[in-house]
Motif scaffolding. Structure first.
Motif, PDB file in Angstrom:
ATOM      1  N   VAL A 103      26.903  19.177  27.609  1.00 35.04           N
ATOM      2  CA  VAL A 103      25.713  18.791  28.381  1.00 35.04           C
ATOM      3  C   VAL A 103      25.214  19.896  29.307  1.00 35.04           C
ATOM      4  O   VAL A 103      24.075  19.835  29.787  1.00 35.04           O
ATOM      5  CB  VAL A 103      25.980  17.521  29.223  1.00 35.04           C
ATOM      6  CG1 VAL A 103      26.146  16.309  28.328  1.00 35.04           C
ATOM      7  CG2 VAL A 103      27.190  17.698  30.141  1.00 35.04           C
ATOM      8  N   HIS A 104      26.050  20.914  29.580  1.00 36.38           N
ATOM      9  CA  HIS A 104      25.604  21.924  30.544  1.00 36.38           C
ATOM     10  C   HIS A 104      26.481  23.171  30.456  1.00 36.38           C
ATOM     11  O   HIS A 104      27.690  23.069  30.224  1.00 36.38           O
ATOM     12  CB  HIS A 104      25.676  21.361  31.968  1.00 36.38           C
ATOM     13  CG  HIS A 104      25.141  22.272  33.032  1.00 36.38           C
ATOM     14  ND1 HIS A 104      23.803  22.530  33.194  1.00 36.38           N
ATOM     15  CD2 HIS A 104      25.784  22.990  34.006  1.00 36.38           C
ATOM     16  CE1 HIS A 104      23.628  23.362  34.205  1.00 36.38           C
ATOM     17  NE2 HIS A 104      24.815  23.662  34.716  1.00 36.38           N
ATOM     18  N   SER A 105      25.852  24.329  30.647  1.00 40.80           N
ATOM     19  CA  SER A 105      26.570  25.592  30.785  1.00 40.80           C
ATOM     20  C   SER A 105      26.112  26.255  32.076  1.00 40.80           C
ATOM     21  O   SER A 105      24.943  26.144  32.466  1.00 40.80           O
ATOM     22  CB  SER A 105      26.301  26.525  29.601  1.00 40.80           C
ATOM     23  OG  SER A 105      26.859  26.015  28.414  1.00 40.80           O
ATOM     24  N   SER A 106      27.037  26.952  32.724  1.00 34.61           N
ATOM     25  CA  SER A 106      26.709  27.560  34.005  1.00 34.61           C
ATOM     26  C   SER A 106      27.496  28.850  34.191  1.00 34.61           C
ATOM     27  O   SER A 106      28.653  28.952  33.785  1.00 34.61           O
ATOM     28  CB  SER A 106      27.036  26.581  35.143  1.00 34.61           C
ATOM     29  OG  SER A 106      26.879  27.203  36.407  1.00 34.61           O
ATOM     30  N   SER A 107      26.843  29.817  34.832  1.00 34.66           N
ATOM     31  CA  SER A 107      27.532  31.059  35.180  1.00 34.66           C
ATOM     32  C   SER A 107      28.295  30.910  36.491  1.00 34.66           C
ATOM     33  O   SER A 107      28.958  31.838  36.948  1.00 34.66           O
ATOM     34  CB  SER A 107      26.525  32.209  35.295  1.00 34.66           C
ATOM     35  OG  SER A 107      25.542  31.908  36.284  1.00 34.66           O
TER      36      SER A 107
ATOM     37  N   PHE B 172      30.317  22.169  30.443  1.00 38.64           N
ATOM     38  CA  PHE B 172      30.606  20.793  30.823  1.00 38.64           C
ATOM     39  C   PHE B 172      30.294  19.855  29.655  1.00 38.64           C
ATOM     40  O   PHE B 172      29.302  20.041  28.933  1.00 38.64           O
ATOM     41  CB  PHE B 172      29.774  20.394  32.039  1.00 38.64           C
ATOM     42  CG  PHE B 172      30.108  21.180  33.284  1.00 38.64           C
ATOM     43  CD1 PHE B 172      30.990  20.675  34.227  1.00 38.64           C
ATOM     44  CD2 PHE B 172      29.539  22.427  33.504  1.00 38.64           C
ATOM     45  CE1 PHE B 172      31.304  21.400  35.370  1.00 38.64           C
ATOM     46  CE2 PHE B 172      29.848  23.156  34.642  1.00 38.64           C
ATOM     47  CZ  PHE B 172      30.728  22.637  35.579  1.00 38.64           C
ATOM     48  N   TYR B 173      31.147  18.824  29.515  1.00 37.91           N
ATOM     49  CA  TYR B 173      31.025  17.871  28.416  1.00 37.91           C
ATOM     50  C   TYR B 173      31.068  16.447  28.953  1.00 37.91           C
ATOM     51  O   TYR B 173      31.836  16.141  29.870  1.00 37.91           O
ATOM     52  CB  TYR B 173      32.159  18.068  27.406  1.00 37.91           C
ATOM     53  CG  TYR B 173      32.191  19.450  26.793  1.00 37.91           C
ATOM     54  CD1 TYR B 173      31.610  19.686  25.546  1.00 37.91           C
ATOM     55  CD2 TYR B 173      32.792  20.521  27.458  1.00 37.91           C
ATOM     56  CE1 TYR B 173      31.627  20.956  24.974  1.00 37.91           C
ATOM     57  CE2 TYR B 173      32.804  21.791  26.904  1.00 37.91           C
ATOM     58  CZ  TYR B 173      32.229  22.006  25.666  1.00 37.91           C
ATOM     59  OH  TYR B 173      32.247  23.255  25.114  1.00 37.91           O
ATOM     60  N   LYS B 174      30.235  15.597  28.373  1.00 38.27           N
ATOM     61  CA  LYS B 174      30.226  14.166  28.701  1.00 38.27           C
ATOM     62  C   LYS B 174      30.461  13.376  27.419  1.00 38.27           C
ATOM     63  O   LYS B 174      29.720  13.531  26.451  1.00 38.27           O
ATOM     64  CB  LYS B 174      28.898  13.754  29.336  1.00 38.27           C
ATOM     65  CG  LYS B 174      28.755  12.253  29.596  1.00 38.27           C
ATOM     66  CD  LYS B 174      27.417  11.956  30.260  1.00 38.27           C
ATOM     67  CE  LYS B 174      27.241  10.471  30.507  1.00 38.27           C
ATOM     68  NZ  LYS B 174      26.864   9.733  29.290  1.00 38.27           N
ATOM     69  N   ASP B 175      31.508  12.570  27.429  1.00 41.65           N
ATOM     70  CA  ASP B 175      31.866  11.764  26.247  1.00 41.65           C
ATOM     71  C   ASP B 175      31.967  12.639  24.992  1.00 41.65           C
ATOM     72  O   ASP B 175      31.545  12.241  23.900  1.00 41.65           O
ATOM     73  CB  ASP B 175      30.851  10.640  26.041  1.00 41.65           C
ATOM     74  CG  ASP B 175      30.814   9.677  27.218  1.00 41.65           C
ATOM     75  OD1 ASP B 175      31.867   9.476  27.854  1.00 41.65           O
ATOM     76  OD2 ASP B 175      29.723   9.142  27.520  1.00 41.65           O
TER      77      ASP B 175
ATOM     78  N   CYS C  60      35.536  19.955  31.377  1.00 42.78           N
ATOM     79  CA  CYS C  60      34.895  21.259  31.347  1.00 42.78           C
ATOM     80  C   CYS C  60      35.853  22.278  30.771  1.00 42.78           C
ATOM     81  O   CYS C  60      37.068  22.050  30.710  1.00 42.78           O
ATOM     82  CB  CYS C  60      34.440  21.684  32.744  1.00 42.78           C
ATOM     83  SG  CYS C  60      35.790  22.051  33.889  1.00 42.78           S
ATOM     84  N   ASN C  61      35.306  23.404  30.358  1.00 44.22           N
ATOM     85  CA  ASN C  61      36.161  24.528  29.995  1.00 44.22           C
ATOM     86  C   ASN C  61      35.557  25.806  30.533  1.00 44.22           C
ATOM     87  O   ASN C  61      34.369  25.873  30.875  1.00 44.22           O
ATOM     88  CB  ASN C  61      36.423  24.599  28.480  1.00 44.22           C
ATOM     89  CG  ASN C  61      35.175  24.861  27.672  1.00 44.22           C
ATOM     90  OD1 ASN C  61      34.334  25.681  28.043  1.00 44.22           O
ATOM     91  ND2 ASN C  61      35.040  24.174  26.543  1.00 44.22           N
ATOM     92  N   ILE C  62      36.400  26.799  30.644  1.00 41.81           N
ATOM     93  CA  ILE C  62      35.996  28.101  31.154  1.00 41.81           C
ATOM     94  C   ILE C  62      36.268  29.130  30.067  1.00 41.81           C
ATOM     95  O   ILE C  62      37.361  29.149  29.486  1.00 41.81           O
ATOM     96  CB  ILE C  62      36.757  28.442  32.447  1.00 41.81           C
ATOM     97  CG1 ILE C  62      36.268  27.533  33.580  1.00 41.81           C
ATOM     98  CG2 ILE C  62      36.592  29.908  32.823  1.00 41.81           C
ATOM     99  CD1 ILE C  62      37.033  27.688  34.869  1.00 41.81           C
ATOM    100  N   SER C  63      35.281  29.971  29.783  1.00 45.81           N
ATOM    101  CA  SER C  63      35.433  30.965  28.729  1.00 45.81           C
ATOM    102  C   SER C  63      36.647  31.845  29.000  1.00 45.81           C
ATOM    103  O   SER C  63      36.737  32.505  30.027  1.00 45.81           O
ATOM    104  CB  SER C  63      34.170  31.830  28.648  1.00 45.81           C
ATOM    105  OG  SER C  63      33.872  32.398  29.907  1.00 45.81           O
ATOM    106  N   GLY C  64      37.604  31.775  28.086  1.00 50.09           N
ATOM    107  CA  GLY C  64      38.814  32.563  28.221  1.00 50.09           C
ATOM    108  C   GLY C  64      39.794  32.049  29.251  1.00 50.09           C
ATOM    109  O   GLY C  64      40.812  32.685  29.527  1.00 50.09           O
TER     110      GLY C  64
END
Length: 225
Positions: free
Chosen positions: A139-143, A132-135, A162-166
């Motif tokens: 700011v955060h990574s989650s499984s 997750f990204y802010k500006d 946000c982005n998702i790996s792959g």
């Protein structure tokens, strides 16, 4: 101090959306409705008045505007206009043909509340890491799909993605945070209004789920025939 003014502002016409989020995959169904207005129309910032959102709604308080399938060109700001040209605050939605969206609240969140941002993959795979990204800053990574802000504040306002790996990246959406005046909390009529508003929002979300289910059942029946 006059404590009626904040309540008057709360009773102004408001645009609501179900599901309560700012991003949608192409072909999803969306419901718009205007609170506290009898005659109203939903207006798109580039398309103007949306015909499908006015022919059944005029003269009926709480009527619904149902869009069965949204497309990327449906992205943009929408607001309610009432008789007499009163206009609500706008909601800026994004419709993507991509594989990832960020689910974030479409309406401002009250300071102190918990907020969940969800990075949703169209393929519904559970084996991924969400970032997750802010500006623009990470700011955060989650499984899992979720980023939870337990007590949101004005400093949490900003553009999130946000982005998702792959799996790709979502568009950006603005998270809006608002406060509520202390005097407002002591007004019983405002308490009742806020409760009724939340109940109505939940009812609209349930109605959308029912509507989508009926559409899906109809498609299955047509396939079987």
């Amino acid at each position: 101090m006059d404590v009626t003014a904040p309540c008057i502002r709360l009773y102004a016409v408001s645009l609501r959306i179900a599901p309560n989020r700012l991003q949608f995959f192409e072909y999803e169904s969306v419901i718009f409705y205007c609170e506290d207005a009898v005659y109203w129309e939903v207006v798109h910032n580039s398309k103007g008045k949306i015909n499908s959102c006015s022919h059944t709604n005029q003269g009926k308080a709480g009527s619904l505007c149902i869009i069965k399938s949204v497309y990327p060109d449906d992205s943009g700001e929408r607001w309610c206009e009432t008789k007499g040209a009163n206009r609500s605050d706008s909601i800026n939605i994004t419709v993507t043909a991509g594989s990832v969206i960020l689910e974030s609240p479409a309406v401002p969140v009250l300071e102190g509340e918990a907020v969940t941002l969800r990075c949703r993959n169209k393929t519904a795979s559970s084996n991924f890491t969400s970032n997750f990204y802010k500006d623009g800053a990470h700011v955060h990574s989650s499984s899992t799909e979720d980023m939870i802000i337990h007590r949101v504040s004005k400093s949490d306002e900003g553009l999130y993605k946000c982005n998702i790996s792959g799996g790709g990246q979502s568009p950006e959406s603005w998270l809006s945070v608002t406060g509520i005046e202390t005097d407002l909390s002591s007004e019983p009529s405002c308490h009742i209004y806020l409760i009724l508003r939340n109940v109505f929002t939940l009812m609209m979300a349930a109605l959308l789920l029912l509507f989508v289910g009926l559409l899906h059942f109809g498609k299955l029946g047509a396939t079987a025939n």
